[in-house]
Design an enzyme around this catalytic site. Structure first.
Site, PDB file in Angstrom:
ATOM      1  N   GLU A 166      29.790  69.263  48.614  1.00  0.00           N
ATOM      2  CA  GLU A 166      31.178  69.272  48.132  1.00  0.00           C
ATOM      3  C   GLU A 166      31.407  69.688  46.688  1.00  0.00           C
ATOM      4  O   GLU A 166      31.962  68.927  45.884  1.00  0.00           O
ATOM      5  CB  GLU A 166      31.799  67.888  48.354  1.00  0.00           C
ATOM      6  CG  GLU A 166      31.952  67.545  49.820  1.00  0.00           C
ATOM      7  CD  GLU A 166      32.895  66.393  50.061  1.00  0.00           C
ATOM      8  OE1 GLU A 166      33.161  65.622  49.124  1.00  0.00           O
ATOM      9  OE2 GLU A 166      33.377  66.273  51.190  1.00  0.00           O
ATOM     10  N   GLU A 379      31.236  66.212  58.077  1.00  0.00           N
ATOM     11  CA  GLU A 379      31.995  64.977  57.822  1.00  0.00           C
ATOM     12  C   GLU A 379      33.382  65.136  58.405  1.00  0.00           C
ATOM     13  O   GLU A 379      33.987  66.201  58.313  1.00  0.00           O
ATOM     14  CB  GLU A 379      32.104  64.669  56.316  1.00  0.00           C
ATOM     15  CG  GLU A 379      30.795  64.291  55.677  1.00  0.00           C
ATOM     16  CD  GLU A 379      30.924  63.940  54.189  1.00  0.00           C
ATOM     17  OE1 GLU A 379      31.973  63.408  53.785  1.00  0.00           O
ATOM     18  OE2 GLU A 379      29.960  64.217  53.455  1.00  0.00           O
TER      19      GLU A 379
END
Ligand code: BGP
Length: 483
Positions: A166, A379
């Site tokens: 991320e 995710e």
């Protein structure tokens, strides 16, 4: 053409090292920056530290047995750099690497394919002390040393490697995800400089996987949200395109095209935020492009027009610390470019994240159309308060309904040709949230602990555990069962 999920589709779930392992100072491991950041959040907000987390370090066999019971075909986890190299570089910590050898062996024994994340927010503290960690270009050498070691170590067992978790979220929330000293807090260009160093590290890791792992595949795991215009007014639609450029394409163009997105780059240069790029950097980035993209998707976003003279300026996303709907501290606003806002058409979680399965279908279709590379979900999940009933149950029907609708969205994207490798929701077991401690839970498996009392970290199957087991058993067909 409507097809079933392929037989080799990887159903599983995800975690990250510092959020799940605990044993923060055991068997030679030294602090990571997350041990320090979370100690501070405990003092400020009462959120659990990373010291025990979900104690997977001591429960990994039990956790893998539960994953096996659910039928997992994959488990996405990260390696703690500070467990393997407690000083960040130099000598390997034998006991630390042994933990991951044991973990991988146990997974393989249970026919669970490991998906390994090389870096998930937890830089060794020693490197922060030595030169400021990600603030300094010296990080490239140390990252290469660490990545070379672990990729070599697991080259015959691990096919799928996700590089850095991320980057887009690290830019937005840099003090939560990196240790940033006080005197840097106003130096916002550093956010993009760190990101540039991470792009170089990503490329280094991709090249290492390509060179060392037979049949290996590498890609970034990106925090990614689809972005809608608030209305069909052309000004709002343009604002959404600007937000898409700066929040999403700025990252994905690097991974697949090896270049910075033009509009975003120009905007950053005009505002003194663009990274310094040295000779040879872009060549390295272009050599280390990705084989797939791993997506962490929780919520969609919404953008609207923001006039140049609006007088507002909040360059970074707000956060909701309280877990009460509406408590979000603000919306990222770039006058003359875009302003993020609440989507009035969508319900949210208690932490103000918009619930939007169609947003996932939208981004999978869009990304596959533009880059043509396989995608995986690493995710996706619902952060919620769970209640342990007196008879030891967790009735998390809200989580089941969130996951069901998102799996349907993955399937619809696949029906229109998107190539998907895996679906790994967040999270396999409850764990420490990066922004809200232990109260906000995501797992299929409840961890019996609170923010201030780790208790025994007993594992308890939630209703979603039994539901997901049947989903996997039916290879994604049986989504509507009632528990
Ligand atoms: C992603 C991170 C994860 C995870 C998740 C949920 O950004 O990759 O580490 O924590 O978000 O967010 P949070 O922990 O803030 O609830």
């Amino acid at each position: 053409m409507r097809k079933d999920f392929p037989n080799d589709f990887l159903w599983g779930a995800s975690t990250s090292a510092y959020q799940v392992e605990g044993a923060a100072y055991e068997d030679g491991k030294k602090a990571s920056q997350q041990d320090i950041i979370n100690k501070d959040s405990f003092e400020k907000f009462g959120f659990a530290t990373a010291e025990v987390a979900s104690d997977q370090y001591h429960h990994y066999k039990e956790d893998i047995a539960l994953m096996k019971e659910m039928g997992f075909r994959t488990y996405r986890f990260s390696i703690a750099w500070s467990r393997v190299f407690p000083e960040g570089s130099g000598e390997v910590n034998e006991q630390g690497i042994q933990y991951y050898r044991d973990l991988v062996r146990e997974l393989k024994k249970n026919d669970i394919e490991p998906i390994v994340t090389i870096y998930h927010y937890d830089l060794p503290w020693a490197l922060v002390e030595r030169y400021g960690g990600w603030l300094d270009r010296r990080i490239l050498k140390d990252f290469e040393h660490y990545a070379t070691y672990i990729i070599h170590e697991f080259k015959d067992q691990v096919k799928y490697w996700t590089t850095i978790n991320e980057q887009s979220i690290i830019v937005q929330y840099w003090t939560q995800k990196c240790f940033i000293p006080e005197d840097y807090l106003s130096k916002n260009q550093m956010r993009y400089q760190i990101n540039h160093y991470m792009n170089l590290c990503h490329a280094i890791a991709c090249k290492l996987v390509h060179a060392m792992v037979p049949g290996g595949m590498a890609g970034s795991a990106i925090g990614y949200s689809s972005i809608y215009p608030l209305s069909s007014r052309p000004e709002d639609v343009m604002a959404a395109q600007n937000a898409q450029a700066l929040r999403n394409d700025y990252y994905t163009d690097i991974y697949f095209k090896g270049t910075y997105n033009k509009a975003a780059e120009i905007y950053l240069k005009e505002h003194g935020l663009a990274p310094v790029i040295e000779n040879g950097d872009m060549e390295l980035i272009a050599e280390g492009t990705s084989d797939f993209l791993a997506l962490n998707y929780y919520a969609s976003e919404c953008a609207k027009y923001c006039p140049e003279d609006s007088g507002k300026e909040i360059r970074w996303s707000g956060v909701n610390r309280s877990g009460k709907k509406g408590d979000i501290s603000g919306f990222e606003t770039h006058p003359g470019f875009y302003e993020m806002c609440k989507n009035p058409g969508l319900d949210t979680t208690d932490w103000d994240w918009a619930i939007d399965p169609i947003g996932m279908e939208y981004l999978l279709r869009d990304l596959y159309n533009r880059y043509g590379k396989p995608l995986m979900i690493t995710e996706n999940g619902l952060g919620a308060y769970d209640t342990l009933t007196e008879d030891g149950k967790i009735h998390d029907d809200y989580r089941i309904s969130y996951l069901r609708e998102h799996i349907k969205a993955v399937k619809r994207a696949m029906d229109y040709g998107v190539e998907m490798i895996a679906y790994c929701p967040w999270s396999a077991v409850d764990l420490l949230s990066t922004s809200n401690g232990m109260k906000k839970r995501y797992g299929f498996i409840y961890i019996d602990r609170t923010d201030d009392d780790p208790k025994e970290c007993k594992r308890i199957r939630k209703d979603s555990f039994y539901w997901y087991k049947k989903v996997i058993e039916s290879n994604g067909k049986d989504l509507d069962q009632t528990i």
